[in-house]
Design an enzyme around this catalytic site. Structure first.
Site, PDB file in Angstrom:
ATOM      1  N   ASN A 208       0.838  -1.199   0.000  1.00  0.00           N
ATOM      2  CA  ASN A 208       0.000   0.000   0.000  1.00  0.00           C
ATOM      3  C   ASN A 208       0.874   1.251   0.000  1.00  0.00           C
ATOM      4  OD1 ASN A 208       0.510   0.881   2.842  1.00  0.00           O
ATOM      5  ND2 ASN A 208      -0.271  -1.182   3.219  1.00  0.00           N
ATOM      6  N   ASP A 279      -4.291  -6.276   5.210  1.00  0.00           N
ATOM      7  CA  ASP A 279      -5.372  -7.026   5.869  1.00  0.00           C
ATOM      8  C   ASP A 279      -5.477  -8.434   5.290  1.00  0.00           C
ATOM      9  OD1 ASP A 279      -6.303  -4.967   7.579  1.00  0.00           O
ATOM     10  OD2 ASP A 279      -7.159  -3.961   5.835  1.00  0.00           O
ATOM     11  N   LYS A 289       7.986 -17.122 -11.084  1.00  0.00           N
ATOM     12  CA  LYS A 289       7.200 -15.992 -11.591  1.00  0.00           C
ATOM     13  C   LYS A 289       5.913 -16.493 -12.270  1.00  0.00           C
ATOM     14  CE  LYS A 289       7.534 -12.108 -14.749  1.00  0.00           C
ATOM     15  NZ  LYS A 289       8.292 -11.491 -15.828  1.00  0.00           N
ATOM     16  N   PRO A 305      -2.909 -11.828  10.453  1.00  0.00           N
ATOM     17  CA  PRO A 305      -3.245 -11.603  11.861  1.00  0.00           C
ATOM     18  C   PRO A 305      -3.416 -10.112  12.128  1.00  0.00           C
ATOM     19  CG  PRO A 305      -0.940 -12.314  11.622  1.00  0.00           C
ATOM     20  CD  PRO A 305      -1.565 -12.370  10.262  1.00  0.00           C
ATOM     21  N   ASP A 306      -4.388  -9.741  12.945  1.00  0.00           N
ATOM     22  CA  ASP A 306      -4.566  -8.337  13.309  1.00  0.00           C
ATOM     23  C   ASP A 306      -3.665  -8.038  14.508  1.00  0.00           C
ATOM     24  OD1 ASP A 306      -5.461  -5.869  14.412  1.00  0.00           O
ATOM     25  OD2 ASP A 306      -7.282  -6.063  13.214  1.00  0.00           O
ATOM     26  N   ILE A 307      -2.571  -7.353  14.234  1.00  0.00           N
ATOM     27  CA  ILE A 307      -1.550  -7.120  15.274  1.00  0.00           C
ATOM     28  C   ILE A 307      -2.142  -6.316  16.431  1.00  0.00           C
ATOM     29  CG2 ILE A 307       0.735  -6.121  15.727  1.00  0.00           C
ATOM     30  CD1 ILE A 307       1.251  -6.426  12.657  1.00  0.00           C
ATOM     31  N   LYS A 337     -13.588   1.070  15.364  1.00  0.00           N
ATOM     32  CA  LYS A 337     -12.320   0.343  15.589  1.00  0.00           C
ATOM     33  C   LYS A 337     -11.874   0.458  17.049  1.00  0.00           C
ATOM     34  CE  LYS A 337     -10.676   0.431  10.873  1.00  0.00           C
ATOM     35  NZ  LYS A 337     -10.032   1.138   9.803  1.00  0.00           N
TER      36      LYS A 337
END
Ligand code: PMT
Length: 400
Positions: A208, A279, A289, A305-307, A337
Site C-alpha cells: 500500500n 489485511d 514468476k 493476523p490483526d496485530i 475500531k
C-alpha cells in the site's frame, strides 16, 4: 541551548582524536562547560596541552595522586550532566559494556549517574565485528546514546562505516539530548510503521501507499519525550530516527512475530500501531514468476493476523493506540475500531486527499478515546507527532 551545560569529554586512543579540539572549541562557543579526560592511548594521538588550551581547563589524565587530591574521579562523575566518549574505540566500548574500571575514564563512567553518549570511531571491519555490535547492543539496553559513525574512506585506506561524525553532527545529537523532555521518561514504547508486503511470487507483491513518515515521526517524538523506543517497520526509504531501536520486517506475519517477541521479552508500556498492515495476503506465494497466460486471473487471499487487536487482547497489556486510515465517515469508522479492537485511543486520518495521509509530509488527525476527542489540525507530521505523543502520555498516565 548548550549554555551552562556540563559536558565531560572522554577521549580514547584513535586517529579521529584530531577532530576533538574542533569539537571542544565549537561546544565552548555555544556556552557549554567542558572538562576533558584522556586515556593514555589518547595522548599518543594528540597532546593534553592542545585540549587544555581549547577547553580552558587542565586535562585529566590517568589516576594521578596530585590531581586526584584536587578533583577526584567521583567529583568528575558527579559534575557532568553528559559524558561524551569521542572518539570511542572498540576496546573502550568493550570495557564499558562489561563494566571494567581500570583507568580514570572507565571508572568515571561506572561512577556516574549522568547520561553517557558514545561516538565510536574505528576500522569498518572492527565496527562490523559481531562482538562490537553485541557490546553496542548491551550499551543500548542500558540506555547509553550511540552516535552512530559515518560511512566513508578511513585513515587505514579502507572504505565503510566507522568514521567519527563531524563536530556539527555530534553537536546536533547533543542538542537533541538536551531538548528531550521527560514526560515518558522510564517508559518503553513499541511502534509499528510503514507498509507490509505480501508476496505473490518472486517478482510481485501486494502492498500500500504508506511511506512510514507518520510512524517514524511518532518514534522520534516518543524518544524526545524521554521514552525508550522500539520501532518495527516495513521497508521504507527513510532513515530510522536516532536513538531508537530499529527492527525492519517484510510481511504482516513478520511484523506480528516481531511485535509479539518484543512484548514477550520487554515490559512495553505503550503500543502504537501506525503501520498500514496488509489485511489480506495471497493464500500461496508461488516459487516461480507467474506467467500471464490467462485473460482474467483470480488470486485467493486470506486474512493476516490483526496485530493491534491481538496486542489489545493480552493480559497484562500495554496502553494500546491504533490508527484508522479512512476515505469517508472517518469518525464513525474510527470509533467502531476503538470499540471492536478494544483500544485505549485511536488516531484517525482521512486518506485519499492531497497534502495529508499517505506519503505526505503533513497530516490532520482526529484523536478519540472512550470519553473524549481532539482534532490536531493540518501541520507537518513531525509537529502532529509531538502533539499526539503528549496526548498519549497524558491519557496513559491518567489511566494506567
Ligand atoms: O506512512 P505514511 O505515508 O506517513 O502514512 C501514514 C498513515 C496514513 C499510514 C497512518 O497515519 C495511518 O493511518 N496508519 C494506519 C493505516 C491502516 O492500516 O489503517 P487501518 O484502518 O486499515 O487499520 C487500523 C489499525 O489496525 C491500524 O492501527 C493498523 O496498524 C492496525 N492493523 C491493521 C491490520 C492488521 N492486520 N494489523 C493491524 O495491526
Amino acid at each position: 541551548m548548550l549554555m551552562g551545560k556540563k559536558i565531560l569529554l572522554g577521549m580514547t586512543g584513535g586517529i579521529a582524536a584530531y577532530k576533538i579540539p574542533d569539537l571542544v572549541r565549537r561546544l565552548k562557543e555555544r556556552g557549554a562547560q567542558i572538562r576533558v579526560v584522556m586515556t593514555n592511548n589518547a595522548t599518543q594521538f594528540i597532546t593534553p596541552l592542545t585540549l587544555q588550551t581549547v577547553s580552558g581547563f587542565p586535562v585529566h589524565l590517568d589516576f594521578n595522586p596530585e590531581t586526584e587530591n584536587q578533583i577526584n574521579h567521583i567529583e568528575l562523575a558527579r559534575w557532568a550532566d553528559l559524558i561524551l566518549i569521542a572518539p570511542a574505540t572498540a576496546n573502550f566500548i568493550a570495557k564499558l559494556a562489561h563494566g571494567f574500571a581500570d583507568d580514570l575514564l572507565s571508572t568515571i563512567c561506572l561512577a556516574t549517574t549522568a547520561q553517557i553518549a558514545v561516538a565510536p570511531a574505528m576500522n569498518q571491519q572492527m565496527w562490523k565485528a559481531e562482538v562490537t555490535q553485541n557490546n553496542l547492543n548491551l550499551l543500548k539496553k542500558r540506555s547509553f546514546l550511540i552516535f552512530e559513525p559515518a560511512d566513508g574512506s578511513q585513515a587505514c585506506g579502507e572504505t565503510g562505516k566507522g568514521r567519527l561524525l563531524e563536530s556539527l553532527q555530534i553537536i546536533e545529537l547533543i542538542e537533541i539530548f538536551y531538548t528531550k523532555n521527560t514526560i515518558l521518561k522510564g517508559k518503553t514504547v513499541l511502534i509499528t510503521a510503514g507498509a507490509t508486503r505480501e508476496d505473490l511470487d518472486p517478482v510481485r507483491f501486494i502492498s500500500n501507499r504508506s511511506s512510514g513518515k507518520m510512524g517514524y515521526a511518532i518514534a522520534q517524538a516518543a524518544q524526545q519525550a524521554g521514552a525508550k523506543v522500539i520501532l518495527i517497520s516495513g521497508k521504507t526509504n527513510l532513515t530510522p530516527p536516532q536513538f531508537v531501536d530499529f527492527i525492519e520486517v517484510y510481511s504482516a506475519q513478520e511484523m506480528f512475530d516481531a511485535v509479539m517477541k518484543e512484548l514477550e521479552e520487554l515490559k512495553i508500556n505503550i503500543f502504537i500501531g501506525t503501520a498500514a498492515v496488509a489485511d489480506y495476503r495471497p493464500i500461496r506465494s508461488e516459487n516461480q514468476k507467474i506467467k500471464k497466460n490467462q485473460d482474467i486471473m483470480t488470486i485467493e487471499l486470506e486474512r493476516t493476523p490483526d496485530i493491534l487487536a491481538n496486542v489489545a487482547k493480552l493480559s497484562p497489556r500495554p496502553f494500546v493506540v491504533g490508527f484508522a486510515a479512512e476515505t469517508q465517515e472517518v469518525e464513525k469508522y474510527a470509533l467502531s475500531k476503538l470499540d471492536k479492537k478494544n483500544l485505549d485511543l485511536i488516531a484517525a486520518n482521512q486518506v485519499g486527499i492531497p497534502n495529508q495521509g499517505f506519503d505526505s509530509d503533513n497530516n490532520v488527525l482526529q484523536v478519540f478515546w472512550r470519553d473524549g476527542s481532539i482534532e490536531l489540525p493540518h501541520a507537518p507530521k513531525s509537529e502532529i507527532a509531538k502533539q499526539l505523543i503528549e496526548i498519549i502520555a497524558k491519557r496513559f498516565l491518567m489511566t494506567f
